[in-house]
Design a protein around this motif. Structure first.
Motif, mmCIF file in Angstrom:
data_model
loop_
_atom_site.group_PDB
_atom_site.id
_atom_site.type_symbol
_atom_site.label_atom_id
_atom_site.label_comp_id
_atom_site.label_asym_id
_atom_site.label_seq_id
_atom_site.Cartn_x
_atom_site.Cartn_y
_atom_site.Cartn_z
ATOM 1 N N ARG A 31 -8.643 -58.832 26.759
ATOM 2 C CA ARG A 31 -7.978 -59.066 28.101
ATOM 3 C C ARG A 31 -6.681 -57.260 27.816
ATOM 4 O O ARG A 31 -6.686 -56.221 28.581
ATOM 5 C CB ARG A 31 -6.813 -59.928 29.235
ATOM 6 N N LEU A 32 -6.315 -57.236 26.617
ATOM 7 C CA LEU A 32 -5.286 -56.319 26.029
ATOM 8 C C LEU A 32 -6.385 -55.003 26.031
ATOM 9 O O LEU A 32 -6.851 -54.792 25.654
ATOM 10 C CB LEU A 32 -5.319 -56.570 24.918
ATOM 11 N N PHE A 33 -5.053 -54.336 26.301
ATOM 12 C CA PHE A 33 -6.273 -52.583 25.895
ATOM 13 C C PHE A 33 -6.030 -52.199 25.058
ATOM 14 O O PHE A 33 -4.635 -51.857 23.759
ATOM 15 C CB PHE A 33 -5.166 -51.631 26.877
ATOM 16 N N VAL A 34 -6.649 -51.785 23.990
ATOM 17 C CA VAL A 34 -6.282 -51.814 22.204
ATOM 18 C C VAL A 34 -6.223 -50.366 22.048
ATOM 19 O O VAL A 34 -7.279 -50.249 22.199
ATOM 20 C CB VAL A 34 -7.234 -52.301 21.584
ATOM 21 N N ASN A 35 -4.980 -49.607 21.685
ATOM 22 C CA ASN A 35 -4.745 -47.866 21.439
ATOM 23 C C ASN A 35 -4.976 -48.119 20.244
ATOM 24 O O ASN A 35 -3.907 -48.117 20.168
ATOM 25 C CB ASN A 35 -3.864 -47.450 23.210
ATOM 26 N N ALA A 36 -6.106 -47.291 19.666
ATOM 27 C CA ALA A 36 -5.458 -47.534 18.116
ATOM 28 C C ALA A 36 -5.356 -46.087 17.942
ATOM 29 O O ALA A 36 -6.333 -45.310 18.400
ATOM 30 C CB ALA A 36 -7.416 -47.404 17.734
ATOM 31 N N ARG A 37 -4.682 -46.123 16.891
ATOM 32 C CA ARG A 37 -3.307 -44.932 16.978
ATOM 33 C C ARG A 37 -4.854 -44.484 15.242
ATOM 34 O O ARG A 37 -4.134 -45.048 14.131
ATOM 35 C CB ARG A 37 -2.367 -44.480 16.990
ATOM 36 N N THR A 38 -4.487 -42.978 15.494
ATOM 37 C CA THR A 38 -4.418 -43.043 14.055
ATOM 38 C C THR A 38 -3.672 -40.951 13.841
ATOM 39 O O THR A 38 -3.727 -40.422 13.938
ATOM 40 C CB THR A 38 -5.910 -41.721 13.528
ATOM 41 N N ASP A 39 -2.931 -41.287 12.533
ATOM 42 C CA ASP A 39 -2.126 -40.273 12.079
ATOM 43 C C ASP A 39 -2.725 -39.095 11.366
ATOM 44 O O ASP A 39 -2.153 -38.920 10.399
ATOM 45 C CB ASP A 39 -0.915 -41.165 11.130
ATOM 46 N N ALA A 40 -3.974 -38.838 11.050
ATOM 47 C CA ALA A 40 -4.178 -37.742 10.379
ATOM 48 C C ALA A 40 -3.486 -36.903 10.515
ATOM 49 O O ALA A 40 -3.511 -36.486 9.778
ATOM 50 C CB ALA A 40 -6.010 -37.692 10.979
ATOM 51 N N TYR A 41 -2.923 -36.228 11.511
ATOM 52 C CA TYR A 41 -2.516 -35.036 12.097
ATOM 53 C C TYR A 41 -1.019 -35.172 11.449
ATOM 54 O O TYR A 41 -0.602 -34.395 11.313
ATOM 55 C CB TYR A 41 -2.102 -34.364 13.401
ATOM 56 N N TRP A 42 -0.520 -36.265 11.401
ATOM 57 C CA TRP A 42 0.844 -36.691 10.572
ATOM 58 C C TRP A 42 1.146 -36.247 9.294
ATOM 59 O O TRP A 42 1.739 -36.613 8.964
ATOM 60 C CB TRP A 42 1.013 -37.567 11.350
ATOM 61 N N VAL A 43 -0.284 -37.377 8.441
ATOM 62 C CA VAL A 43 0.338 -37.447 7.174
ATOM 63 C C VAL A 43 -0.888 -36.167 6.517
ATOM 64 O O VAL A 43 -2.169 -35.254 7.374
ATOM 65 C CB VAL A 43 -1.022 -38.920 6.716
ATOM 66 N N GLY A 44 -0.860 -35.926 5.266
ATOM 67 C CA GLY A 44 -0.767 -34.408 4.720
ATOM 68 C C GLY A 44 -2.491 -34.864 4.165
ATOM 69 O O GLY A 44 -2.752 -34.188 2.915
ATOM 70 N N VAL A 45 -2.927 -34.928 5.042
ATOM 71 C CA VAL A 45 -4.907 -34.878 4.693
ATOM 72 C C VAL A 45 -5.324 -33.388 5.184
ATOM 73 O O VAL A 45 -4.306 -32.992 5.646
ATOM 74 C CB VAL A 45 -5.569 -35.768 5.466
ATOM 75 N N GLY A 46 -6.633 -33.561 4.047
ATOM 76 C CA GLY A 46 -7.160 -31.931 4.096
ATOM 77 C C GLY A 46 -7.243 -31.170 5.324
ATOM 78 O O GLY A 46 -7.100 -30.125 5.323
ATOM 79 N N ASN A 47 -8.328 -31.964 6.493
ATOM 80 C CA ASN A 47 -8.889 -31.823 7.256
ATOM 81 C C ASN A 47 -8.414 -32.798 8.187
ATOM 82 O O ASN A 47 -9.153 -33.327 8.802
ATOM 83 C CB ASN A 47 -10.025 -30.899 7.124
ATOM 84 N N PRO A 48 -7.256 -32.300 8.958
ATOM 85 C CA PRO A 48 -6.716 -33.933 10.157
ATOM 86 C C PRO A 48 -8.277 -34.093 11.586
ATOM 87 O O PRO A 48 -7.947 -35.382 11.859
ATOM 88 C CB PRO A 48 -5.379 -32.778 10.190
ATOM 89 N N GLY A 49 -8.672 -32.333 12.001
ATOM 90 C CA GLY A 49 -9.400 -32.251 12.999
ATOM 91 C C GLY A 49 -10.315 -33.052 12.537
ATOM 92 O O GLY A 49 -10.853 -34.173 13.144
ATOM 93 N N VAL A 50 -11.295 -33.345 11.069
ATOM 94 C CA VAL A 50 -12.762 -34.653 10.875
ATOM 95 C C VAL A 50 -11.893 -35.205 10.338
ATOM 96 O O VAL A 50 -12.784 -36.124 11.522
ATOM 97 C CB VAL A 50 -12.922 -33.130 9.408
ATOM 98 N N VAL A 51 -10.729 -35.856 9.928
ATOM 99 C CA VAL A 51 -10.558 -37.038 9.900
ATOM 100 C C VAL A 51 -10.018 -37.979 11.485
ATOM 101 O O VAL A 51 -10.221 -39.345 11.643
ATOM 102 C CB VAL A 51 -9.045 -36.528 8.970
ATOM 103 N N ALA A 52 -9.980 -37.698 11.664
ATOM 104 C CA ALA A 52 -9.389 -37.752 13.086
ATOM 105 C C ALA A 52 -10.823 -38.240 13.925
ATOM 106 O O ALA A 52 -10.793 -39.219 14.300
ATOM 107 C CB ALA A 52 -8.316 -37.012 13.772
ATOM 108 N N ILE A 53 -11.742 -37.237 14.100
ATOM 109 C CA ILE A 53 -12.823 -37.835 14.801
ATOM 110 C C ILE A 53 -13.592 -39.109 14.097
ATOM 111 O O ILE A 53 -13.784 -39.274 14.506
ATOM 112 C CB ILE A 53 -13.417 -36.740 15.027
ATOM 113 N N GLU A 54 -13.802 -38.832 12.794
ATOM 114 C CA GLU A 54 -14.043 -39.510 12.090
ATOM 115 C C GLU A 54 -12.956 -41.177 12.303
ATOM 116 O O GLU A 54 -14.295 -42.333 12.628
ATOM 117 C CB GLU A 54 -14.113 -39.449 11.094
ATOM 118 N N ARG A 55 -11.944 -41.047 12.065
ATOM 119 C CA ARG A 55 -11.121 -42.038 12.076
ATOM 120 C C ARG A 55 -11.690 -42.669 13.963
ATOM 121 O O ARG A 55 -11.569 -44.201 14.162
ATOM 122 C CB ARG A 55 -9.860 -42.323 12.513
ATOM 123 N N ALA A 56 -11.668 -41.986 14.615
ATOM 124 C CA ALA A 56 -11.307 -42.325 16.031
ATOM 125 C C ALA A 56 -12.743 -42.555 16.154
ATOM 126 O O ALA A 56 -12.992 -43.815 17.214
ATOM 127 C CB ALA A 56 -10.536 -41.036 17.023
#
Lengths: 269, 269
Positions: free
Chosen positions: B138-163
């Motif tokens: 029943r929990l609302f599971v809010n999954a967070r990706t820290d792609a924008y906070w860690v130094g990944v090459g292209n955070p936008g792409v990584v964020a979408i992939e992970r999301a």
């Protein structure tokens, strides 16, 4: 190593009163220390409310002791608000005070106000003060009378009677919160040989004026805690209602300047 | 009894995003509830810092659970920031989430950022999400990706992939803190079928603008906590340096309006 106990006592006899800001958790204490405050108190209201407990009932003993043990590591002298001592037994209050002294705490507050809104007997608080002085002789024992907060007939007279008795019992200083009248404050200063501690109040004398009146310590009490919660809630409300101008958001530079004692630097959520 | 779990899910599909203010202790949560916020999150930074612990390292498990168990009694729906889940074992994270659900918590945040500043594997967080969904459906599971906070090459792409992977694994919503670019936010909204959660940032879009972009939830993150500490410390500093104008002191009326969940009324120090 400098004697922090002596140093704390001396701060009550400087050119100006010791201005004691009161922390309610580790972060607020760390931030106050980082801002340059060399002496920091705790607020029992804040400590209790942060834990979802009522103030002044002795329920926050564990939270108070845990906070004290943590913040003594900060570069500041720490004075702990012990409410009524967390025990009816003077010996047990003394033992707890000795624990705090041992941990590096330099001062305590001990009060005569009781959870039911009455004052404990003069004799009881005198016994507590004496027990604390014996068990923890280096502590600055700030004895507080709540004469102005409980509905006694003539608070000014009761406050002086109690203050003198507590001084006689060995109190290092006397705290009379709730008094705003300058003449009453002057009278207290004159009638006592130990430093007088006054609570900063919205309608009372300013810090500068309290200095002129000869006060030894000025406490912020719970006002910092209350202001903190108030600021946070009003900011959230403004964001939710689009009344928030962007400039009110603290910048990252401001936040970094806070220099809170966080180890982790990665997240900000 | 209304189904608070369903109600919390639905708040992500209203006319405007769910504005989630984040509490760090009982008092801040109680004050937010009293101000009318019907859903309240927690901030791991605040909870950790209040206890003198680092954020994001899993050290604040006990404080987080204790806070959650206390504030579920407030008249508000509570979502808990579980950092990385306080365990490397998906089953153990699931068990902890089930405890929270049982206590009445309606949602959690679970993140892929790790204490060393890297991202955990996509597979690991997917397993955690699946385990939580199974243990606490029943929990609302809010999954967070820290792609924008860690130094990944292209955070936008990584964020979408992970999301998308987290959504596939069963996340009820996706939280991407650190993104300020409106186009990137729009793309995330388009690429996801579950609600997108954005962190309110000083240089990012306003709440109203995030609403136009189709965001489902806007979090305050740690800003309320940081503002609270900042306000308190700056006030104390101003008092000590006589820069304080009296009108800045919150009045007792304002303080009473806070309606903090204190039982004791006698003291204010």
């Amino acid at each position: 190593m400098t004697d922090r106990f002596k140093e704390f006592h001396q701060l009550h006899h400087g050119d100006r009163p010791l201005l004691l800001p009161n922390a309610w958790d580790h972060a607020s204490a760390a931030a106050l220390a980082a801002r340059g405050f060399t002496a920091i108190g705790t607020t029992s209201l804040g400590v209790a409310a942060a834990a979802g407990k009522p103030d002044g009932t002795g329920d926050s003993r564990d939270e108070t002791m845990a906070l004290a043990r943590g913040i003594v590591r900060l570069p500041a002298m720490i004075s702990v608000d012990m409410e009524g001592g967390f025990s009816d037994s003077p010996q047990q209050v003394g033992a707890l005070a000795a624990e705090l002294e041992q941990a590096g705490v330099v001062g305590i507050n001990i009060e005569d106000g009781r959870p039911d809104g009455s004052l404990t007997s003069v004799r009881h608080l005198c016994e507590v003060i004496a027990a604390v002085r014996q068990a923890a002789p280096r502590l600055f024992v700030n004895a507080r009378t709540d004469a102005y907060w409980v509905g006694v007939g003539n608070p000014g007279v009761v406050a002086i009677e109690r203050a003198q008795a507590y001084q006689q019992a060995g109190a290092s200083g006397i705290f009379v919160p709730g008094v705003e009248d300058e003449e009453a404050i002057s009278t207290l200063v004159k009638e006592l040989s130990v430093p007088l501690n006054i609570l900063l109040l919205p309608a009372g004398p300013t810090y500068a004026r309290l200095s002129e009146l000869g006060v030894g310590r000025v406490s912020c009490g719970s006002v910092l805690f209350r202001l903190a919660v108030h600021s946070a809630v009003e900011f959230a409300w403004a964001v939710a209602h689009d009344g928030e101008s962007r400039s009110d958001l603290p910048s990252y530079a401001q936040i970094q300047a806070l220099a809170l004692d966080f180890k982790g630097e990665r997240g900000t959520a």
